[in-house]
Scaffold this motif. Structure first.
Motif, PDB file in Angstrom:
ATOM      1  N   ASN A   1       0.853  -1.173   0.000  1.00 20.37           N
ATOM      2  CA  ASN A   1       0.000   0.000   0.000  1.00 20.37           C
ATOM      3  C   ASN A   1       0.894   1.230   0.000  1.00 20.37           C
ATOM      4  O   ASN A   1       1.574   1.496   0.983  1.00 20.37           O
ATOM      5  CB  ASN A   1      -0.869  -0.047   1.269  1.00 20.37           C
ATOM      6  N   TYR A   2       0.973   1.945  -1.117  1.00 23.69           N
ATOM      7  CA  TYR A   2       1.845   3.117  -1.134  1.00 23.69           C
ATOM      8  C   TYR A   2       1.293   4.182  -2.077  1.00 23.69           C
ATOM      9  O   TYR A   2       0.873   3.890  -3.186  1.00 23.69           O
ATOM     10  CB  TYR A   2       3.287   2.745  -1.512  1.00 23.69           C
ATOM     11  N   ARG A   3       1.279   5.408  -1.531  1.00 25.19           N
ATOM     12  CA  ARG A   3       0.887   6.578  -2.336  1.00 25.19           C
ATOM     13  C   ARG A   3       2.125   7.453  -2.415  1.00 25.19           C
ATOM     14  O   ARG A   3       2.754   7.721  -1.390  1.00 25.19           O
ATOM     15  CB  ARG A   3      -0.253   7.308  -1.631  1.00 25.19           C
ATOM     16  N   VAL A   4       2.473   7.872  -3.625  1.00 28.78           N
ATOM     17  CA  VAL A   4       3.822   8.381  -3.881  1.00 28.78           C
ATOM     18  C   VAL A   4       3.765   9.784  -4.480  1.00 28.78           C
ATOM     19  O   VAL A   4       2.839  10.115  -5.227  1.00 28.78           O
ATOM     20  CB  VAL A   4       4.529   7.397  -4.862  1.00 28.78           C
ATOM     21  N   LYS A   5       4.778  10.599  -4.156  1.00 25.60           N
ATOM     22  CA  LYS A   5       4.853  11.959  -4.730  1.00 25.60           C
ATOM     23  C   LYS A   5       5.836  12.003  -5.902  1.00 25.60           C
ATOM     24  O   LYS A   5       6.850  11.296  -5.884  1.00 25.60           O
ATOM     25  CB  LYS A   5       5.333  12.933  -3.660  1.00 25.60           C
ATOM     26  N   PHE A   6       5.553  12.867  -6.854  1.00 27.59           N
ATOM     27  CA  PHE A   6       6.383  12.951  -8.057  1.00 27.59           C
ATOM     28  C   PHE A   6       6.961  14.351  -8.258  1.00 27.59           C
ATOM     29  O   PHE A   6       7.323  14.721  -9.375  1.00 27.59           O
ATOM     30  CB  PHE A   6       5.558  12.507  -9.278  1.00 27.59           C
ATOM     31  N   ASP A   7       7.077  15.109  -7.173  1.00 22.20           N
ATOM     32  CA  ASP A   7       7.561  16.496  -7.273  1.00 22.20           C
ATOM     33  C   ASP A   7       9.015  16.567  -7.744  1.00 22.20           C
ATOM     34  O   ASP A   7       9.391  17.460  -8.502  1.00 22.20           O
ATOM     35  CB  ASP A   7       7.455  17.197  -5.920  1.00 22.20           C
ATOM     36  N   LEU A   8       9.839  15.616  -7.264  1.00 18.05           N
ATOM     37  CA  LEU A   8      11.263  15.649  -7.622  1.00 18.05           C
ATOM     38  C   LEU A   8      11.423  15.476  -9.137  1.00 18.05           C
ATOM     39  O   LEU A   8      12.198  16.196  -9.785  1.00 18.05           O
ATOM     40  CB  LEU A   8      12.011  14.535  -6.871  1.00 18.05           C
ATOM     41  N   LEU A   9      10.664  14.548  -9.697  1.00 20.05           N
ATOM     42  CA  LEU A   9      10.725  14.322 -11.143  1.00 20.05           C
ATOM     43  C   LEU A   9      10.353  15.592 -11.896  1.00 20.05           C
ATOM     44  O   LEU A   9      11.027  16.002 -12.843  1.00 20.05           O
ATOM     45  CB  LEU A   9       9.762  13.175 -11.515  1.00 20.05           C
ATOM     46  N   ARG A  10       9.277  16.217 -11.425  1.00 15.89           N
ATOM     47  CA  ARG A  10       8.819  17.439 -12.115  1.00 15.89           C
ATOM     48  C   ARG A  10       9.869  18.543 -12.066  1.00 15.89           C
ATOM     49  O   ARG A  10      10.060  19.282 -13.022  1.00 15.89           O
ATOM     50  CB  ARG A  10       7.521  17.925 -11.484  1.00 15.89           C
TER      51      ARG A  10
END
Ligand SMILES: NC(=O)c1ccc[n+]([C@@H]2O[C@H](COP(=O)([O-])OP(=O)(O)OC[C@H]3O[C@@H](n4cnc5c(N)ncnc54)[C@H](O)[C@@H]3O)[C@@H](O)[C@H]2O)c1
Length: 335
Positions: free
Chosen positions: A271-280
């Motif tokens: 169960n994991y919800r992930v952030k993608f700010d670094l990629l952006r």
């Protein structure tokens, strides 16, 4: 540029060959062809096609290339449960060895196909790259141990980067139906049932397989200092879903389908919800082209066009574990 792609005949790899060639690069592909005969549609050929186990590659094979994109792996949690040794040998040991060979051959960039499954049972929501990892499977552990070992090889002439990919979904000429979105949709198309194995609550980041391939191309073109020796989550803002949200999308496409909760995996601990700010911020040129809705509509259309039926659903062609079990000899293992 000359790009060496391992696993180029897989679900994601075959999109990557197509995108790299469209961008004007020359592609050497290396694949053991574990899923030969499982093609759904014709694949775009690599410029040079090596049928070889990545464990047998030499620095000479990599000579003259600008980048290695390493996707070949046993891409499968259950296989890691049945035989963890083979998962560690291929996914970890061969990946570390390949990075060393790439460095030796003077290849400047090594892009590793990692996974957001390294977060496992997420300790909190909205996980960032610096958050603690909690891998639950041999597959996820093999990805972390590779990141740790390969990062030690980074220097001025050698740039590894670790793409922690979201769970893939969507159409590919090398279709898989053992991934959550494709599984729910293919099941509904062929049986009329939307069969959810958990209670539907686990979070997963989801990204179309062609968009994952697009991320590799963006990392090839990104300035070196942006990605040098970094692990970066690969996905899009808003691309985390609960399994029951996916079921809702399937119902939208197939209004007559019945939802059933089989409960066979109980409460799914992954169960994991992930952030993608670094990629952006680091690779702003990466632009995913699919939303979950459009990707699922496309796959639905393809399944209908191909006349996908019960025998496809129950057969081996699109389920990696079923095919692998019959081809263990190709990996040097007794069946
Ligand atoms: N599919 C996903 O949801 C997902 C998510 C995150 C990360 N990944 C990673 O992306 C990569 C590609 O995944 P995929 O879904 O395309 O998998 P896939 O199983 O469709 O393709 C893997 C390819 O690698 C080849 N291969 C396996 N072992 C090999 C070996 N020892 N030598 C040479 N070739 C070998 C296989 O023949 C196959 O063509 C993997 O590293 C996987 O762990 C996948």
């Amino acid at each position: 540029m000359r790009v060496f792609v391992t696993g180029h005949r897989g679900y994601i790899g075959c999109h990557l060959v197509d995108l790299l060639k469209q961008a004007g690069h020359r592609v050497t592909g290396c694949d053991l062809r574990l899923f030969e005969g499982c093609e759904w549609e014709p694949l775009v050929p690599a410029d040079v096609d090596l049928v070889k186990d990545v464990r047998d590659l030499t620095a000479g094979d990599l000579d003259g290339h600008d980048c290695v994109m390493h996707l070949a792996a046993i891409s499968n949690d259950p296989m890691g449960d049945i035989n963890p040794e083979i998962t560690y040998r291929i996914n970890r040991d061969a990946s570390i060895n390949l990075a060393g060979l790439a460095k030796q051959a003077g290849v400047g960039r090594y892009l590793f196909s990692g996974s957001c499954s390294v977060y496992g049972a997420g300790q909190k929501l909205d996980l960032e790259e610096t958050d603690p990892l909690n891998p639950l499977t041999a597959y996820a552990k093999s990805k972390i141990q590779t990141e740790e070992a390969v990062s030690k090889l980074a220097d001025d002439g050698f740039t590894p980067a670790f793409l922690r990919n979201a769970t893939a979904y969507g159409h590919s000429p090398m279709l898989r139906i053992d991934l959550v979105v494709n599984n729910l949709l293919a099941c509904a198309v062929s049986t009329g049932e939307i069969r959810i194995m958990s209670d539907g609550s686990p979070w997963r980041p989801l990204l179309h397989c062609r968009d994952i391939a697009r991320a590799f191309v963006a990392f090839l073109h990104a300035p070196r200092e942006r990605i040098h020796n970094r692990a970066i989550n690969i996905g899009a803002p808003g691309s985390n879903y609960q399994v029951r949200d996916v079921a809702t999308q399937v119902e939208r496409l197939l209004p007559g389908a019945r939802v059933t909760f089989t409960g066979e995996v109980g409460e799914d601990p992954r169960n994991y919800r992930v952030k993608f700010d670094l990629l952006r911020s680091l690779v702003p040129d990466f632009k995913p082209e699919y939303a979950l809705e459009s990707g699922m509509e496309e796959l639905h259309r393809k399944l209908k066009d191909h006349g996908f039926g019960l025998s496809d659903w129950q057969g081996d062609q699109f389920v990696r574990l079923r095919t692998l079990k019959k081809r263990l000899d190709r990996l040097g293992m007794a069946a």
